[in-house]
Design a protein around this motif. Structure first.
Motif, PDB file in Angstrom:
ATOM      1  N   TYR A 198       1.770   9.445  16.779  1.00  0.00           N
ATOM      2  CA  TYR A 198       3.008  10.184  16.976  1.00  0.00           C
ATOM      3  C   TYR A 198       4.113   9.127  17.266  1.00  0.00           C
ATOM      4  CZ  TYR A 198       6.970  12.831  18.805  1.00  0.00           C
ATOM      5  OH  TYR A 198       7.929  13.402  19.064  1.00  0.00           O
ATOM      6  N   LYS A 199       5.293   9.012  16.683  1.00  0.00           N
ATOM      7  CA  LYS A 199       6.370   8.495  17.056  1.00  0.00           C
ATOM      8  C   LYS A 199       7.545   9.047  16.865  1.00  0.00           C
ATOM      9  CE  LYS A 199       8.468   3.882  16.261  1.00  0.00           C
ATOM     10  NZ  LYS A 199       8.751   2.608  15.509  1.00  0.00           N
ATOM     11  N   GLU A 200       8.471   9.298  17.628  1.00  0.00           N
ATOM     12  CA  GLU A 200       9.551   9.983  17.565  1.00  0.00           C
ATOM     13  C   GLU A 200      10.386   9.594  16.328  1.00  0.00           C
ATOM     14  OE1 GLU A 200      11.667  10.661  21.269  1.00  0.00           O
ATOM     15  OE2 GLU A 200      12.883  12.235  20.412  1.00  0.00           O
ATOM     16  N   ASN A 201      10.764  10.678  15.569  1.00  0.00           N
ATOM     17  CA  ASN A 201      11.589  10.375  14.490  1.00  0.00           C
ATOM     18  C   ASN A 201      11.199   9.308  13.427  1.00  0.00           C
ATOM     19  OD1 ASN A 201      13.652  12.022  15.249  1.00  0.00           O
ATOM     20  ND2 ASN A 201      14.685  10.767  16.564  1.00  0.00           N
ATOM     21  N   ALA A 202       9.899   9.138  13.341  1.00  0.00           N
ATOM     22  CA  ALA A 202       9.318   8.030  12.318  1.00  0.00           C
ATOM     23  C   ALA A 202       9.287   8.806  11.019  1.00  0.00           C
ATOM     24  CB  ALA A 202       7.732   7.705  12.849  1.00  0.00           C
ATOM     25  N   PRO A 203       9.826   8.084  10.097  1.00  0.00           N
ATOM     26  CA  PRO A 203       9.694   8.736   8.656  1.00  0.00           C
ATOM     27  C   PRO A 203       8.520   8.623   8.066  1.00  0.00           C
ATOM     28  CG  PRO A 203      10.565   6.517   8.626  1.00  0.00           C
ATOM     29  CD  PRO A 203      10.190   6.622  10.287  1.00  0.00           C
ATOM     30  N   PHE A 204       7.949   9.486   7.150  1.00  0.00           N
ATOM     31  CA  PHE A 204       6.776   9.677   6.717  1.00  0.00           C
ATOM     32  C   PHE A 204       6.520   8.535   5.546  1.00  0.00           C
ATOM     33  CE2 PHE A 204       3.924  11.736   3.451  1.00  0.00           C
ATOM     34  CZ  PHE A 204       2.574  11.419   4.195  1.00  0.00           C
ATOM     35  N   ARG A 205       5.761   7.340   6.013  1.00  0.00           N
ATOM     36  CA  ARG A 205       5.644   6.329   4.954  1.00  0.00           C
ATOM     37  C   ARG A 205       4.179   6.149   4.934  1.00  0.00           C
ATOM     38  NH1 ARG A 205       9.849   2.768   7.702  1.00  0.00           N
ATOM     39  NH2 ARG A 205      11.772   3.488   6.768  1.00  0.00           N
ATOM     40  N   PRO A 206       3.549   7.006   3.951  1.00  0.00           N
ATOM     41  CA  PRO A 206       2.126   6.827   3.790  1.00  0.00           C
ATOM     42  C   PRO A 206       1.565   5.385   3.283  1.00  0.00           C
ATOM     43  CG  PRO A 206       2.825   8.262   2.541  1.00  0.00           C
ATOM     44  CD  PRO A 206       4.062   7.700   3.081  1.00  0.00           C
ATOM     45  N   LYS A 207       0.678   4.804   3.969  1.00  0.00           N
ATOM     46  CA  LYS A 207       0.169   3.721   3.524  1.00  0.00           C
ATOM     47  C   LYS A 207      -1.336   3.935   2.737  1.00  0.00           C
ATOM     48  CE  LYS A 207      -1.796  -0.902   4.924  1.00  0.00           C
ATOM     49  NZ  LYS A 207      -2.358  -1.477   6.107  1.00  0.00           N
ATOM     50  N   GLY A 242     -14.498   9.306  -2.501  1.00  0.00           N
ATOM     51  CA  GLY A 242     -13.645  10.257  -3.227  1.00  0.00           C
ATOM     52  C   GLY A 242     -12.425  10.841  -2.815  1.00  0.00           C
ATOM     53  N   ALA A 243     -11.979  10.283  -1.489  1.00  0.00           N
ATOM     54  CA  ALA A 243     -10.948  10.921  -0.795  1.00  0.00           C
ATOM     55  C   ALA A 243      -9.754   9.903  -0.778  1.00  0.00           C
ATOM     56  CB  ALA A 243     -11.253  11.026   0.648  1.00  0.00           C
ATOM     57  N   LEU A 244      -8.744  10.561  -0.885  1.00  0.00           N
ATOM     58  CA  LEU A 244      -7.230   9.895  -0.627  1.00  0.00           C
ATOM     59  C   LEU A 244      -7.152   9.675   0.849  1.00  0.00           C
ATOM     60  CD1 LEU A 244      -4.234   9.180  -1.647  1.00  0.00           C
ATOM     61  CD2 LEU A 244      -3.789  11.558  -0.695  1.00  0.00           C
ATOM     62  N   ILE A 245      -7.048   8.219   1.009  1.00  0.00           N
ATOM     63  CA  ILE A 245      -7.005   7.768   2.816  1.00  0.00           C
ATOM     64  C   ILE A 245      -5.808   7.231   2.926  1.00  0.00           C
ATOM     65  CG2 ILE A 245      -8.336   6.394   4.277  1.00  0.00           C
ATOM     66  CD1 ILE A 245     -10.512   5.908   1.842  1.00  0.00           C
ATOM     67  N   VAL A 246      -4.984   7.760   3.866  1.00  0.00           N
ATOM     68  CA  VAL A 246      -3.625   7.259   4.072  1.00  0.00           C
ATOM     69  C   VAL A 246      -3.392   7.189   5.729  1.00  0.00           C
ATOM     70  CG1 VAL A 246      -2.380   8.077   2.195  1.00  0.00           C
ATOM     71  CG2 VAL A 246      -2.726   9.612   3.999  1.00  0.00           C
ATOM     72  N   GLN A 247      -2.664   6.303   6.001  1.00  0.00           N
ATOM     73  CA  GLN A 247      -2.118   5.888   7.329  1.00  0.00           C
ATOM     74  C   GLN A 247      -0.546   5.994   7.491  1.00  0.00           C
ATOM     75  OE1 GLN A 247      -3.314   1.753   8.608  1.00  0.00           O
ATOM     76  NE2 GLN A 247      -4.190   2.921  10.232  1.00  0.00           N
ATOM     77  N   LYS A 249       2.687   6.859  10.589  1.00  0.00           N
ATOM     78  CA  LYS A 249       3.323   7.445  11.889  1.00  0.00           C
ATOM     79  C   LYS A 249       3.911   8.741  11.615  1.00  0.00           C
ATOM     80  CE  LYS A 249       3.150   3.591  14.374  1.00  0.00           C
ATOM     81  NZ  LYS A 249       2.219   3.787  15.530  1.00  0.00           N
ATOM     82  N   ARG A 250       3.841   9.541  12.509  1.00  0.00           N
ATOM     83  CA  ARG A 250       4.361  10.975  12.237  1.00  0.00           C
ATOM     84  C   ARG A 250       5.279  11.262  13.373  1.00  0.00           C
ATOM     85  NH1 ARG A 250      -0.327  12.458  14.894  1.00  0.00           N
ATOM     86  NH2 ARG A 250      -0.069  13.748  16.811  1.00  0.00           N
TER      87      ARG A 250
END
Lengths: 268, 165
Positions: A198-207, A242-247, A249-250
């Motif tokens: 969690y990070k307040e107001n963090a944009p969704f930037r999937p890596k 077989g999976a999509l793996i993403v990281q 902040k939210r």
């Protein structure tokens, strides 16, 4: 050890365990706690136990629980001791389960595939799981993703454990499924794994992570990794291959949940 | 025992999972997972206790992985050594130089992805992911202290608890 007149042998997720006590009420309470902790996966057995739990109370320790001869919890407050036993038992079963790999993770089903959200207690995974369920995902677990040897996820659907966000952290539960549903649920292949904090107001930037990075990142949440590392890695390989793996902040769960589902809809 | 010119990959106590273009190595002695990119994995696989660094450079290029220098291989070996993935620990080749400078120098003369090893430690106990909590107002102060001292922090886990106040 003193002889315990009350005892019972059980098997849970393939792990033979034994409960003993000199006090019938404590044994009954232990069985009730274990049944709840293991969502009913507790069957009587004749198998020789690998783990023996002794429940007692004395003047020196108050209420106590022993595991294979070592005290694991002691306190005047019996409820606190059983609360700890509840967590302890789940973790130990998860560590020693011979054919399933327990991951400390939230899990929901989306279009026939599972999304795993690995995280420790207090990492906000229950909040996110609940939000995803509200948005239409199928509830599998807010605590453990239980993987079979093919890397498929089996439900561990206890009521969702939530805590208030007013700084006082009052625990409460939310029922999002019923027992009839659970029996119908088939194991799901993993479609995506999300590592998030969690990070307040963090944009969704999937890596995007590679499968090896995914296995490395999930190991701290893999319960049997110390007991059975080779099998754990083999199963994690099945999952990550077989999976999509993403990281990413939210930010707050409702906003993040919507964006996440939109993102996954395109890729899963 | 390998010397500094013919490093030998450690095999004992490791779980290795090879994947296309990368490798996952789990060290059961330190409970650490290491993710090796293709370059690092190739160098590690070439560390057989016989190959010299210049042999590894030749093997690297012969396998069409690109043109590299001995420093490139040393960059991998330094990381493998510091992470305990070689039989014997080696004196770091780039001691005293900043990682940035080393990467810059090697990167300029190499036509291959720089060797990278990422690592992550697993907790010493699976219980680290759990928490205590008390559920009765009157228990809170007492429970918090008891939970920290008696019920959580006895297996190397980080104690945490929740309270009804």
């Amino acid at each position: 050890m003193t002889s315990a007149p009350y005892s019972q042998n059980f098997i849970s997720f393939g792990v033979p365990i034994r409960f003993e006590s000199r006090n019938a009420r404590l044994l009954e309470k232990a069985i009730k706690t274990a049944n709840k902790a293991l969502i009913g996966n507790l069957r009587p057995t004749q198998k020789r136990p690998d783990h023996t739990f002794v429940f007692g109370r004395n003047k020196e320790l108050g209420a106590f629980v022993e595991h294979n001869g070592a005290i694991i919890a002691e306190n005047e407050i019996e409820r606190g001791v059983f609360k700890y036993f509840d967590s302890y038992l789940r973790v130990r079963i998860g560590e020693y389960c011979p054919d399933r790999v327990f991951i400390h993770s939230g899990a929901v089903g989306i279009n026939g595939k599972a999304l795993l959200i690995p995280g420790n207690s207090f990492s906000g995974k229950s909040t996110l799981v609940l939000e995803l369920v509200k948005l239409g995902a199928e509830y599998l677990s807010d605590e453990f993703a239980i993987l079979d040897k093919r890397g498929r996820v089996h439900p561990y659907a206890r009521p969702i454990n939530m805590r208030t966000t007013d700084g006082k952290y009052r625990p409460y539960t939310v029922n999002v499924t019923d027992k009839a549903d659970l029996k119908k649920k088939k194991p799901l292949p993993v479609g995506a794994v999300l590592f998030t904090s969690y990070k307040e107001n963090a944009p969704f930037r999937p890596k995007r992570l590679t499968p090896a990075e995914g296995i490395m990142t999930i190991t701290p949440y893999t319960l049997p990794i110390l007991v059975n590392p080779a099998y754990s890695i083999q199963v994690l390989h099945e999952v990550m291959n077989g999976a999509l793996i993403v990281q990413s902040k939210r930010t707050h769960a409702p906003r993040f949940g919507e964006k996440l589902l939109q993102y996954l809809a395109k890729l899963m | 025992m390998s010397d500094s010119h013919t490093p030998k990959a450690r095999k004992r106590g490791l779980v290795v999972q090879e994947m296309p273009g990368e490798m996952l190595v789990y060290d059961t002695e330190t409970n650490k997972a290491h993710c090796l990119n293709d370059s690092a994995a190739f160098v590690w696989a070439s560390c057989d206790g016989v190959n010299t660094v210049s042999d590894i450079v030749r093997e690297f290029e012969a396998n069409s992985k690109g043109t590299v220098t001995e420093d490139f291989v040393w960059l991998a070996i330094d990381q493998l050594s510091s992470k305990g993935l070689l039989e014997a620990k080696l004196e770091p080749k780039f001691k005293g130089k900043s990682r940035r400078d080393v990467l810059k120098t090697i990167g300029l003369v190499s036509v291959a992805a720089l060797p990278i090893i990422a690592s992550l430690a697993a907790p010493q106990s699976a219980l680290a992911a759990t928490s205590c909590n008390c559920s009765k107002e009157s228990d809170c102060t007492f429970q918090a202290a008891s939970c920290m001292n008696l019920m959580c922090d006895n297996r190397g886990m980080t104690p945490s608890f929740t309270c009804n106040q």
